[in-house]
Design an enzyme around this catalytic site. Structure first.
Site, PDB file in Angstrom:
ATOM      1  N   LYS A  90      39.697  36.493  38.581  1.00 23.03           N
ATOM      2  CA  LYS A  90      39.789  35.162  39.189  1.00 23.03           C
ATOM      3  C   LYS A  90      39.118  34.082  38.359  1.00 23.03           C
ATOM      4  O   LYS A  90      39.476  32.920  38.453  1.00 23.03           O
ATOM      5  CB  LYS A  90      39.225  35.204  40.590  1.00 23.03           C
ATOM      6  N   GLY A 139      42.282  41.410  48.549  1.00 30.76           N
ATOM      7  CA  GLY A 139      42.285  41.869  49.942  1.00 30.76           C
ATOM      8  C   GLY A 139      41.143  41.289  50.762  1.00 30.76           C
ATOM      9  O   GLY A 139      40.714  41.863  51.747  1.00 30.76           O
ATOM     10  N   TYR A 183      32.758  25.937  49.724  1.00 31.15           N
ATOM     11  CA  TYR A 183      33.392  26.567  50.882  1.00 31.15           C
ATOM     12  C   TYR A 183      34.062  25.481  51.709  1.00 31.15           C
ATOM     13  O   TYR A 183      33.413  24.569  52.213  1.00 31.15           O
ATOM     14  CB  TYR A 183      32.337  27.301  51.714  1.00 31.15           C
ATOM     15  N   ASN A 237      49.153  35.311  42.349  1.00 29.29           N
ATOM     16  CA  ASN A 237      49.603  36.694  42.463  1.00 29.29           C
ATOM     17  C   ASN A 237      50.814  36.897  41.567  1.00 29.29           C
ATOM     18  O   ASN A 237      51.813  36.179  41.693  1.00 29.29           O
ATOM     19  CB  ASN A 237      49.933  37.034  43.916  1.00 29.29           C
ATOM     20  N   ARG A 278      53.178  39.049  41.309  1.00 35.55           N
ATOM     21  CA  ARG A 278      54.059  40.084  41.872  1.00 35.55           C
ATOM     22  C   ARG A 278      54.804  39.495  43.059  1.00 35.55           C
ATOM     23  O   ARG A 278      54.582  38.349  43.440  1.00 35.55           O
ATOM     24  CB  ARG A 278      53.201  41.249  42.364  1.00 35.55           C
ATOM     25  N   VAL A 321      54.178  40.200  50.184  1.00 36.53           N
ATOM     26  CA  VAL A 321      54.643  40.757  51.465  1.00 36.53           C
ATOM     27  C   VAL A 321      55.554  39.740  52.168  1.00 36.53           C
ATOM     28  O   VAL A 321      56.616  40.075  52.685  1.00 36.53           O
ATOM     29  CB  VAL A 321      53.433  41.082  52.378  1.00 36.53           C
TER      30      VAL A 321
HETATM   31  P1  ADP Z   1      41.826  37.706  47.920  1.00 37.32           P
HETATM   32  O1  ADP Z   1      42.353  37.919  46.536  1.00 37.32           O
HETATM   33  O2  ADP Z   1      40.727  38.659  48.270  1.00 37.32           O
HETATM   34  O3  ADP Z   1      42.917  37.622  48.958  1.00 37.32           O
HETATM   35  P2  ADP Z   1      41.619  34.763  47.816  1.00 37.32           P
HETATM   36  O4  ADP Z   1      40.873  34.022  46.763  1.00 37.32           O
HETATM   37  O5  ADP Z   1      43.110  34.731  47.765  1.00 37.32           O
HETATM   38  O6  ADP Z   1      41.081  36.280  47.882  1.00 37.32           O
HETATM   39  O7  ADP Z   1      41.166  34.227  49.224  1.00 37.32           O
HETATM   40  C1  ADP Z   1      41.597  34.848  50.427  1.00 37.32           C
HETATM   41  C2  ADP Z   1      41.281  33.938  51.603  1.00 37.32           C
HETATM   42  O8  ADP Z   1      39.873  33.653  51.646  1.00 37.32           O
HETATM   43  C3  ADP Z   1      41.955  32.582  51.550  1.00 37.32           C
HETATM   44  O9  ADP Z   1      43.280  32.602  52.040  1.00 37.32           O
HETATM   45  C4  ADP Z   1      41.008  31.790  52.440  1.00 37.32           C
HETATM   46  O10 ADP Z   1      41.244  32.121  53.807  1.00 37.32           O
HETATM   47  C5  ADP Z   1      39.638  32.326  52.074  1.00 37.32           C
HETATM   48  N1  ADP Z   1      39.007  31.526  50.985  1.00 37.32           N
HETATM   49  C6  ADP Z   1      39.082  31.756  49.649  1.00 37.32           C
HETATM   50  N2  ADP Z   1      38.418  30.791  48.947  1.00 37.32           N
HETATM   51  C7  ADP Z   1      37.899  29.934  49.854  1.00 37.32           C
HETATM   52  C8  ADP Z   1      37.100  28.719  49.782  1.00 37.32           C
HETATM   53  N3  ADP Z   1      36.700  28.215  48.623  1.00 37.32           N
HETATM   54  N4  ADP Z   1      36.756  28.120  50.949  1.00 37.32           N
HETATM   55  C9  ADP Z   1      37.135  28.627  52.152  1.00 37.32           C
HETATM   56  N5  ADP Z   1      37.877  29.752  52.291  1.00 37.32           N
HETATM   57  C10 ADP Z   1      38.259  30.404  51.180  1.00 37.32           C
END
Ligand code: ADP
Length: 449
Positions: A116, A164, A202, A289, A291, A294
């Protein structure tokens, strides 16, 4: 076009790929563990090879066994589906080294987007707006403190190799930072074998909006609009909609074009998804992503484009069968992920499906690999089907979804169907007024009643 494709997956996505292959006149090879001998993807494929015992590491993640299966069946391409090895750059490299085609992007793109930190760097460099955060990895508490003070609390500590929804910890104030840092690192180390973490602002109540893109080897890059995946539990998607009820046409156009230009700049090949958080009219990249997702069917329904067919054609060196100008959005689509789980405690509920009846009629698609008498094994993901409903507008789509949830019969196991029946009656859902924490807040409240 390929003669034969090996599908390196199981469940509904193995079936989805099989269907696209058959419509292209391509033969299929299923692989399966000893727990999946009776699985539908095995029954429907032209050939099948048992590749190991039930544990995923011994079967669906077992690269030598999968390559051997491709070699003995003479498969000329491998489709990885989603999950399992779909974002494993080494797998893509090994497939290429065996003169087999990987149906997916170049290994290098998988590698860059799989971490990431490097993904954010690449996305930022390609003109995509980012969540304010650390400049790469945070290596010490001091480093983390400096960064958090600069961007302002609350902050999120995230694992570079995360996936995940694991390896993510919020620090509301400076007092929580040390603990968030050490638990995120420990969780990341345990889950991914890599304890590198970074920090992001956040965001309080954002939506999760993702853009589907697809690019061929002839320089054509097309964006296929967005999906709204804000309804989540433990950072996992539960229900998705296309298009998002929250975006204006101008915002849609703007973010779609940003995504498309970035993909062109990166020289990316195949299908991919750029994920954003969206708050107060602004988009912030979180990950890409590399790929099929879902939730790809809702995009297929509103664009009338078969994404898996296009993936296979692209891997075979063919151009996309449409241009950006050909893409238009029609109506609305919603997907419910039906899990074999208790709808209140979310405890997995494997076992025998004693009776199954799928809903039908206009505007309905049920992507699943289950059947009456099928025994859901306890070793894999609990998602057993995707109910996809589409109609001319969102209101009609929800009415249709209500009708389909009533028609869907799945006996013998617990499922999340009752959760959806309840969820789609909530005024916030009906108004399209929700964010990434909405579902958990509602579930918390629902539990207390
Ligand atoms: P993963 O690869 O584990 O799915 P992601 O980076 O795609 O992780 O984040 C998954 C979820 O986590 C997002 O859809 C959101 O709900 C929450 N999230 C991720 N980054 C933030 C952020 N900076 N602030 C608030 N929520 C976040």
């Amino acid at each position: 076009m390929f003669q034969k494709v090996l599908i390196a997956n199981r469940g509904e996505i193995a079936l989805r790929v099989h269907r696209a292959c058959k419509e292209l006149g391509v033969s299929t090879v299923a692989i399966h563990s000893t727990a999946d001998t009776e699985a539908l993807h095995v029954k429907l494929a032209d050939e099948s090879v048992c590749i190991g015992p039930p544990a995923p590491k011994d079967s669906y993640l077992n690269i030598p066994a999968i390559i051997s299966a491709a070699e003995i069946t003479n498969a000329d391409a491998i489709h990885p589906g989603y999950g399992f090895l779909s974002e494993n750059a080494r797998f893509a490299d090994i497939i290429a080294a065996h003169n087999i085609t990987f149906i997916g992007p170049d290994a290098e793109h998988i590698r860059v987007m799989g971490d990431k930190i490097s993904a954010k760097e690449a996305a930022g460099g390609a003109g995509i707006p980012l969540v304010p955060g650390s400049d790469g990895e945070v290596v010490s508490l001091e480093d983390a403190k400096k960064c958090a003070e600069k961007i302002g609390y609350p902050v999120l500590v995230k694992a570079a190799s995360g996936g995940g929804g694991r390896g993510m910890k919020v620090a509301k104030t400076a007092d929580h930072l040390a603990e968030a840092l050490s638990t995120a690192k420990a969780e990341a180390k345990a889950a991914f074998g890599d304890d590198a973490v970074y920090i992001e602002k956040y965001l309080g109540r954002p939506r999760h909006i993702e853009i589907q893109i697809i690019a061929d080897s002839h320089g054509n890059v097309v964006q296929l609009g967005e999906r709204d995946c804000s309804l989540q539990r433990r950072h996992q998607k539960v229900l998705e909609e296309a298009l998002s009820p929250a975006l204006t046409p101008a915002e849609r156009q703007e973010i779609g074009e940003i995504a498309r230009a970035a993909i062109a700049k990166l020289g990316y090949l195949g299908a991919g998804t750029i994920e954003f958080l969206y708050e107060n009219g602004r988009f912030y990249f979180i990950e890409m992503n590399t790929r099929l997702q879902v939730e790809h069917p809702i995009t297929e329904q509103v664009t009338r484009i078969d994404l898996v067919r296009e993936q296979i054609r692209i891997a075979a060196g063919m151009p996309l069968s449409f241009t950006q100008e050909d893409v238009s959005f029609r109506g609305h689509a919603i997907e419910c992920r039906i899990n074999a789980e208790d709808p209140k405690t979310f405890r997995p509920s494997p076992g025998e499906i004693t009776y199954f009846h799928a809903p039908g009629g206009p505007g309905v698609r049920f992507d699943s690999a289950i059947y009456t008498g099928y025994k859901i094994p306890p070793y894999y993901d609990s998602m057993i089907g995707k109910l996809i409903v589409f109609a001319d507008d969102r209101e009609t789509c929800i009415k249709r979804l209500r009708r389909c949830l009533d028609e869907l019969q799945l006996n013998g196991i617990d499922t999340t169907i009752p959760l959806f029946k309840d969820l789609i009656e909530q005024p916030d859902f009906l108004n399209g007024d929700y964010h990434i924490h909405w579902l958990e807040e509602w579930l918390g409240g629902a539990d207390k009643q």
